[in-house]
Design a protein around this motif. Structure first.
Motif, PDB file in Angstrom:
ATOM      1  N   HIS A   1       0.804  -1.220   0.000  1.00 16.17           N
ATOM      2  CA  HIS A   1       0.000   0.000   0.000  1.00 16.17           C
ATOM      3  C   HIS A   1       0.839   1.274   0.000  1.00 16.17           C
TER       4      HIS A   1
ATOM      5  N   LEU B   1      -0.151   3.429  -2.941  1.00 16.34           N
ATOM      6  CA  LEU B   1      -1.568   3.731  -2.782  1.00 16.34           C
ATOM      7  C   LEU B   1      -1.768   4.879  -1.803  1.00 16.34           C
TER       8      LEU B   1
ATOM      9  N   ARG C   1      -7.202   0.359  -7.169  1.00 18.92           N
ATOM     10  CA  ARG C   1      -6.034  -0.264  -6.522  1.00 18.92           C
ATOM     11  C   ARG C   1      -6.379  -1.474  -5.674  1.00 18.92           C
TER      12      ARG C   1
END
Length: 369
Positions: free
Chosen positions: A134, A137, A169
């Motif tokens: 992540h 992201l 995502r």
């Protein structure tokens, strides 16, 4: 979450395999109580240990209630919390924490509000990804929020673009799904199948800069939601955790794992007086008390690094107690993702815990203001 955890997680992604429960360790330490738990998972290159640990507690509670073994989707919860963090960030005009981290109460609140889904219904992995990552992201989500905050007034529909990034995502979340021949919404699944009630749990902590037996908002960066924890003396915190395990309930444990005594690779965490070259569970450890614990927190030696699940207790030949802890870095270390944490390490490095309210002793309840 410190850089230490992210670096270890990156290695763990490469080393992890299938899940397994910890076996009785070498060196004479033996398990005295081991509670049912689901297989060890891998949070990948994310700061989402708060979700993996607390979700594991919910999964173990389902086992305790004989509801079945569940593999719940951590990323369904994480995705919903990203939106809640974004709303908080915008309302506070960008003067708030927006990152990957969180605390155990975020999971309880998310399941109560959004429900839960099995991993099979929502993995959070898209475009052939096999592990969670992540880092980009979160940078992109934060950049989006920073951009919309440049405008006054803030666009009323700003959530549309934010949700679009999450969909791209992590995948769009299911409005309903099939499970064992029946169709559920996430809320129905949490209420009817998991029989989840957020009010069944309570968060505890132990710091002397606030009065004992009263709740306070723990001052750590990942407490973006300003969650309160009941403040109790250290001895009572430890007692409640051990009572919880004895009664068959696992515990969410929030702790510092960057201090020298942490040794996932060796399978032990101890507050060594002098750290040996190999794991020695009966090695001398530093004395612990409330004052030392407070000083380490105030000087940021003890910080909110990592959240895990306590699933049992163990003991050394000399009688030293250890907590059996399930991590979310994959099957790393000699005990395949588990680690044995000594009482002194627990005492000095614990930030918060979440336990079932059912285990609070009556004398403690009587002291709560």
């Amino acid at each position: 979450m410190k850089v230490f955890e992210r670096s270890f997680v990156l290695v763990a992604c490469l080393l992890s395999g299938g899940a397994a429960l910890a076996q009785t360790p070498e060196l004479g330490v033996h398990i005295t109580r081991q509670l049912p738990a689901t297989p060890v998972k891998n949070q990948g290159s994310t700061g989402t240990c708060w979700c993996f640990s607390t979700t594991a507690v919910v999964e173990s509670e389902c086992l305790r209630k004989n509801l079945g073994e569940f593999d719940l989707s951590e990323m369904y919860i994480v995705r919903n919390i990203y939106l809640e963090k974004a709303r908080n960030y915008v309302r506070r005009q960008g003067k708030a924490q927006f990152d990957e981290g969180g605390l155990g109460h975020d999971v309880l609140n998310a399941i109560a509000q959004y429900g839960a889904v099995p991993e099979s219904a929502y993995s959070g992995l898209v475009n052939g990804a096999r592990t969670h990552d992540h880092q980009k992201l979160v940078k992109d989500l934060r950049a989006y929020l920073t951009d919309i905050l440049k405008k006054t007034p803030v666009p009323a529909d700003w959530e549309t673009g934010f949700v679009r990034i999450l969909d791209e995502r992590l995948g769009a979340i299911p409005q309903q799904f099939d499970y064992q021949g029946k169709t559920y919404t996430p809320r129905q699944f949490a209420e009817e199948v998991l029989q989840f009630h957020a009010d069944d749990y309570i968060g505890l902590t132990s710091f002397s800069h606030h009065p004992f037996y009263q709740p306070f908002i723990v001052e750590i960066p990942d407490n973006w939601a300003n969650g309160s924890y009941l403040n109790v003396p250290l001895e009572e915190l430890s007692s409640v955790v051990q009572t919880s395990v004895s009664a068959g309930y696992t515990v969410m444990w929030d702790a510092d794992v960057s201090n020298p005594g942490w040794g996932q690779d060796k399978g032990y965490a101890l507050e060594y007086v002098s750290k040996p070259s190999s794991a020695e569970p009966d090695a001398p450890e530093k004395p612990t008390d409330q004052q030392v614990r407070q000083r380490l927190f105030d000087t940021q030696v003890t910080t909110d690094d990592h959240l895990m699940q306590i699933t049992g207790m163990a003991a050394s030949p000399s009688g030293k107690k250890f907590y059996l802890v399930k991590n979310s870095w994959g099957e790393v270390g000699p005990y395949k993702g588990y680690i044995y944490v000594s009482e002194p390490y627990f005492a000095l490095n614990t930030v918060t815990v979440i336990v079932p309210k059912a285990v609070l002793p009556e004398d403690l309840k009587a002291k709560i203001h």
